[in-house]
Design an enzyme around this catalytic site. Structure first.
Site, short mmCIF file in Angstrom:
data_model
loop_
_atom_site.label_atom_id
_atom_site.label_comp_id
_atom_site.label_asym_id
_atom_site.label_seq_id
_atom_site.Cartn_x
_atom_site.Cartn_y
_atom_site.Cartn_z
N GLU A 276 51.47 42.82 45.88
CA GLU A 276 52.40 41.84 46.09
C GLU A 276 53.86 42.23 45.41
O GLU A 276 54.93 42.00 45.66
CB GLU A 276 52.22 40.60 45.22
CG GLU A 276 52.75 39.21 45.76
CD GLU A 276 52.10 38.09 45.52
OE1 GLU A 276 51.37 37.32 46.22
OE2 GLU A 276 52.47 37.52 44.20
N HIS A 305 26.97 52.29 49.31
CA HIS A 305 25.93 52.16 50.39
C HIS A 305 26.75 51.10 51.60
O HIS A 305 26.09 50.53 52.51
CB HIS A 305 24.70 51.44 49.89
CG HIS A 305 24.04 52.22 49.11
ND1 HIS A 305 23.14 52.98 49.62
CD2 HIS A 305 24.18 52.38 47.72
CE1 HIS A 305 22.60 53.74 48.67
NE2 HIS A 305 23.09 53.52 47.47
N LYS A 416 54.72 30.17 52.33
CA LYS A 416 54.86 28.63 51.78
C LYS A 416 55.96 27.90 52.72
O LYS A 416 55.43 26.63 52.80
CB LYS A 416 55.41 29.05 50.40
CG LYS A 416 54.43 29.57 49.19
CD LYS A 416 54.98 29.81 48.01
CE LYS A 416 53.92 30.23 47.02
NZ LYS A 416 54.68 30.23 45.63
O1 PA5 Z 1 52.57 36.42 41.55
C1 PA5 Z 1 53.25 35.66 41.78
O2 PA5 Z 1 54.34 35.04 41.59
C2 PA5 Z 1 52.33 34.66 42.91
O3 PA5 Z 1 51.24 35.35 43.21
C3 PA5 Z 1 52.22 33.45 42.33
O4 PA5 Z 1 51.38 33.50 41.18
C4 PA5 Z 1 51.54 32.36 43.22
O5 PA5 Z 1 51.97 32.28 44.31
C5 PA5 Z 1 51.40 30.98 42.66
O6 PA5 Z 1 52.81 30.59 42.32
P1 PA5 Z 1 52.71 29.47 41.25
O7 PA5 Z 1 52.54 29.60 39.96
O8 PA5 Z 1 54.37 29.04 41.12
O9 PA5 Z 1 52.01 28.09 41.65
#
Ligand code: PA5
Length: 447
Positions: A276, A305, A416
């Site tokens: 990410e 394996h 989203k």
């Molecule tokens: O790293 C990030 O920003 C994302 O993976 C969020 O943690 C995830 O989308 C969840 O978002 P939120 O904490 O706003 O619910």
């Protein structure tokens, strides 16, 4: 924590590479850019580990009260709001069948077969839920909360005694929580989800599970101190540098392979950070670059394996980060004589695991495939704090080397928005049209 890097230095693609030769000038610039917070306003995670003793004591006191009142503790969240706690829970409890001080569940999915069946099995009167979402608007987490609120209300259980909310001050969820008298913990605005395990996102649930949060934070501080160094002994920088050089040379995949059941989920934690943060369409100058290094989750010895065949004979596009723990809390001497397997007599199970770890590294190295290892002495709170913070720092350094913004996630936001559009949220007309077109063009084959 140590890095074993000899098989990077001897790998021919790096051509006489010596970690001592990493440019200190460049390193100082990158380290300073991060620690002087020049490159982003989302670097609050660097300081979030400096919690005042008094605040930690309060969290511990609160956790203790929770454990006295309830039998079950359920974390509701997704992505960065769940993975840290899930990883730590697995490392300390699930994998060695040790009981948390309160039975804990981390729910980071909305598949009703998993989520609803869990709720069905719990006595809600004895259960406390921690809703964790930084934005306060993530559909999955709010849907989970909605289910819980409905079930509590159907059972005439007062929700305010059963819900803790961890979110950013003043968002809609925060207001909702205050209005409903839920206990609220704050997430600082400048701490992003995947970098938030040392904020209330992770610290509060860890305290409730009964982990030593002071040790966890002190481990993280050790990793931060190390990451401020301007030479190769800065192991997060050195790791990022190796991975960056590998990426430049076409190693577009990174296999993260702990040789430890207890650390199995560190792969998930790292994969989220790496994917990410580094998978980006644009660099800082706005040029299209489609950057990233795909994290691949593997487990030693199990995946020897399953995946090792591909790694040794498949495309030469992978660098390997192994993770090894020196001390075991359980071991076993193999002393049952299996007549056709004499070599398995009189050795420890851990000796077999170590030999296999060594063998995998040797097979890759003999094929000139780059690999290095992170080594920790044992799994305790201090080492886990250090390890997770080291992985955050490595990701941050890699982001700087790649000249990208490691702290946004536009690609996730897009999905989203589509989810909201497909559910008919107001506005979003363009997305609704795309969804309609997408549905119309579905083509099913099979039986
Ligand atoms: O790293 C990030 O920003 C994302 O993976 C969020 O943690 C995830 O989308 C969840 O978002 P939120 O904490 O706003 O619910």
């Amino acid at each position: 924590m140590k890095l074993e890097v000899s098989k990077i230095e001897s790998c021919s693609v790096f051509k006489n590479f010596k970690i001592e030769k990493i440019s200190k000038v460049q390193q100082k610039k990158i380290v300073n850019n991060i620690f002087l917070k020049k490159i982003s306003d989302m670097l609050g995670w660097l300081d979030v580990i400096d919690v005042r003793e008094e605040n930690l004591n309060n969290i511990e006191k609160f956790a203790c009260q929770i454990r006295k009142k309830y039998k079950n503790f359920v974390v509701l969240g997704i992505g960065g709001s769940a993975l840290g706690v899930k990883t730590l829970k697995h490392a300390f409890f699930d994998s060695i069948h040790k009981k948390e001080k309160i039975k804990t569940f981390v729910c980071d999915n909305i598949d009703s077969d998993g989520f609803i069946s869990l709720l069905d099995a719990l006595d809600l009167k004895k259960t406390i839920f921690n809703v964790i979402t930084k934005s306060g608007s993530t559909s999955e987490t709010l849907a989970q909360m909605s289910v819980v609120l409905k079930l509590l209300s159907d059972k005439k259980i007062k929700a305010d005694k059963h819900i803790i909310v961890t979110t950013t001050k003043d968002n809609d969820l925060y207001q909702f929580a205050i209005k409903n008298n839920f206990k609220v913990f704050d997430i600082p605005k400048d701490v992003g989800g995947r970098f938030s395990v040392f904020s209330n996102v992770g610290i509060v649930p860890c305290a409730i599970m009964g982990l030593n949060i002071k040790e966890l934070l002190s481990g993280a501080k050790m990793a931060r101190e190390n990451a401020k160094k301007y030479d190769y002994t800065n192991i997060s920088y050195t790791s990022a540098y190796i991975n960056y050089k590998a990426l430049e040379k076409g190693f577009t995949n990174l296999v993260f392979m702990p040789y430890s059941d207890r650390l199995m989920l560190v792969s998930d934690y790292f994969a989220q950070l790496w994917a990410e943060s580094l998978g980006k369409k644009f660099n800082r100058s706005g040029e299209e670059i489609f950057s990233g290094q795909t994290p691949i989750k593997a487990l030693g010895v199990t995946d020897q394996h399953s995946q090792l065949q591909l790694y040794t004979e498949g495309p030469r596009d992978k660098i390997f980060m192994f993770l090894k723990v020196q001390e075991k809390i359980f071991d076993f001497t193999l002393d049952y004589d299996i007549p056709f397997m004499k070599k398995l007599n009189n050795i420890e199970l851990s000796t077999l695991l170590n030999s296999e770890f060594f063998a995998t590294r040797l097979s890759l190295s003999s094929l000139d495939i780059p690999n290095y290892s992170i080594i920790i002495d044992k799994i305790d709170e201090k080492n886990m704090g250090s390890l997770l913070f080291y992985l955050q720092m490595t990701t941050a350094f890699m982001g700087e080397m790649m000249e990208i913004d490691a702290y946004n996630q536009n690609g996730v936001e897009q999905s989203k928005v589509y989810t909201k559009a497909s559910l008919g949220f107001e506005g979003l007309n363009e997305q609704k049209r795309l969804i309609e077109d997408f549905r119309k063009t579905q083509k099913l084959i099979g039986y």
